[in-house]
Write a protein that holds these residues in place. Structure first.
Motif, short mmCIF file in Angstrom:
data_model
loop_
_atom_site.label_atom_id
_atom_site.label_comp_id
_atom_site.label_asym_id
_atom_site.label_seq_id
_atom_site.Cartn_x
_atom_site.Cartn_y
_atom_site.Cartn_z
N ALA A 6 -10.66 25.63 14.13
CA ALA A 6 -10.34 26.25 15.41
C ALA A 6 -10.37 25.20 16.51
CB ALA A 6 -11.35 27.35 15.72
N VAL A 7 -9.44 25.32 17.46
CA VAL A 7 -9.45 24.49 18.66
C VAL A 7 -10.02 25.37 19.76
CG1 VAL A 7 -8.08 23.18 20.31
CG2 VAL A 7 -7.42 23.22 17.89
N LEU A 8 -11.21 25.00 20.22
CA LEU A 8 -11.92 25.79 21.23
C LEU A 8 -11.97 25.04 22.54
CD1 LEU A 8 -14.92 26.86 18.99
CD2 LEU A 8 -12.88 28.20 19.51
N CYS A 9 -11.73 25.76 23.63
CA CYS A 9 -11.78 25.16 24.97
C CYS A 9 -12.82 25.92 25.80
CB CYS A 9 -10.43 25.24 25.66
SG CYS A 9 -9.14 24.31 24.81
N SER A 10 -13.57 25.18 26.57
CA SER A 10 -14.61 25.76 27.43
C SER A 10 -13.95 26.61 28.52
CB SER A 10 -15.42 24.63 28.06
OG SER A 10 -16.28 25.14 29.04
N LEU A 11 -14.53 27.77 28.78
CA LEU A 11 -14.01 28.61 29.86
C LEU A 11 -14.32 28.00 31.22
CD1 LEU A 11 -14.89 32.20 28.58
CD2 LEU A 11 -12.66 31.07 28.59
N SER A 12 -15.43 27.28 31.33
CA SER A 12 -15.81 26.68 32.61
C SER A 12 -15.09 25.37 32.88
CB SER A 12 -17.32 26.46 32.67
OG SER A 12 -17.72 25.58 31.64
N ALA A 13 -14.58 24.72 31.83
CA ALA A 13 -13.83 23.46 31.97
C ALA A 13 -12.68 23.50 30.96
CB ALA A 13 -14.74 22.27 31.72
N PRO A 14 -11.58 24.15 31.30
CA PRO A 14 -10.49 24.38 30.35
C PRO A 14 -9.93 23.13 29.68
CG PRO A 14 -10.15 25.68 32.33
CD PRO A 14 -11.30 24.76 32.61
N CYS A 17 -11.83 20.54 25.36
CA CYS A 17 -11.55 21.22 24.09
C CYS A 17 -12.07 20.40 22.93
CB CYS A 17 -10.05 21.43 23.92
SG CYS A 17 -9.31 22.45 25.23
N HIS A 18 -12.37 21.08 21.86
CA HIS A 18 -12.82 20.41 20.64
C HIS A 18 -12.44 21.24 19.42
CE1 HIS A 18 -16.07 23.28 21.43
NE2 HIS A 18 -16.32 23.23 20.13
N GLU A 19 -12.44 20.61 18.28
CA GLU A 19 -12.16 21.31 17.03
C GLU A 19 -13.48 21.66 16.36
OE1 GLU A 19 -9.62 18.84 14.64
OE2 GLU A 19 -7.84 19.61 15.64
N MET A 37 -1.42 33.46 9.62
CA MET A 37 -1.15 34.63 10.46
C MET A 37 -2.28 34.87 11.45
SD MET A 37 0.57 37.11 7.62
CE MET A 37 0.46 38.53 8.66
N GLY A 38 -3.31 34.05 11.42
CA GLY A 38 -4.39 34.17 12.39
C GLY A 38 -5.64 34.81 11.83
N ALA A 39 -5.67 35.04 10.54
CA ALA A 39 -6.86 35.60 9.90
C ALA A 39 -7.55 36.58 10.84
CB ALA A 39 -7.81 34.50 9.45
N PRO A 40 -7.37 37.85 10.65
CA PRO A 40 -7.97 38.84 11.56
C PRO A 40 -9.45 38.58 11.84
CG PRO A 40 -6.69 39.92 9.84
CD PRO A 40 -6.69 38.47 9.52
N ARG A 53 -12.67 29.72 24.62
CA ARG A 53 -11.48 30.47 24.25
C ARG A 53 -10.81 29.76 23.09
NH1 ARG A 53 -6.54 28.41 25.51
NH2 ARG A 53 -6.62 26.65 26.93
N LEU A 54 -10.15 30.52 22.26
CA LEU A 54 -9.43 29.98 21.12
C LEU A 54 -8.08 29.48 21.60
CD1 LEU A 54 -9.38 29.59 18.02
CD2 LEU A 54 -8.29 31.85 17.89
N ALA A 55 -7.88 28.17 21.59
CA ALA A 55 -6.62 27.57 22.04
C ALA A 55 -5.64 27.42 20.88
CB ALA A 55 -6.89 26.22 22.68
N GLY A 56 -6.15 27.45 19.67
CA GLY A 56 -5.30 27.32 18.50
C GLY A 56 -6.14 27.16 17.25
N TRP A 57 -5.48 27.06 16.13
CA TRP A 57 -6.17 26.84 14.87
C TRP A 57 -5.21 26.22 13.89
CZ3 TRP A 57 -4.23 31.53 16.24
CH2 TRP A 57 -3.36 32.14 15.36
N ARG A 58 -5.78 25.63 12.86
CA ARG A 58 -4.96 25.09 11.79
C ARG A 58 -5.64 25.39 10.47
NH1 ARG A 58 -6.69 19.58 10.51
NH2 ARG A 58 -8.31 19.01 11.99
N CYS A 59 -4.86 25.40 9.44
CA CYS A 59 -5.34 25.71 8.11
C CYS A 59 -5.22 24.44 7.27
CB CYS A 59 -4.49 26.81 7.48
SG CYS A 59 -4.31 28.26 8.55
#
Length: 69
Positions: A6-14, A17-19, A37-40, A53-59
């Motif tokens: 997952a690529v996560l970004c801080s809500l307080s500092a958009p 981001c980090h993986e 498909m985003g794995a529910p 926040r989830l900015a993206g993901w990779r498999c």
């Protein structure tokens, strides 16, 4: 084995981001199709990370390579 990164970004500092490898027993047997498909389960996993926040993901197959954003 398929791993979700997952690529996560801080809500307080958009721009901050980090993986992070998604770890949960719910993801133990995720298929590549489900991952793409985003794995529910990702929505539930994100509930455990309310300051990000989830900015993206990779498999990926196998081990994480340690790539950073």
């Amino acid at each position: 084995m398929i791993k979700i990164i997952a690529v996560l970004c801080s809500l307080s500092a958009p721009g901050n981001c980090h993986e992070q490898m998604v770890t949960s027993s719910d993801f133990a047997n995720v298929s590549m199709q489900s991952c793409l498909m985003g794995a529910p389960q990702l929505a539930e996993w994100m509930n455990q990370h309310p300051a990000e926040r989830l900015a993206g993901w990779r498999c990926v197959f196998g081990q994480q390579t340690g790539r950073s954003t």
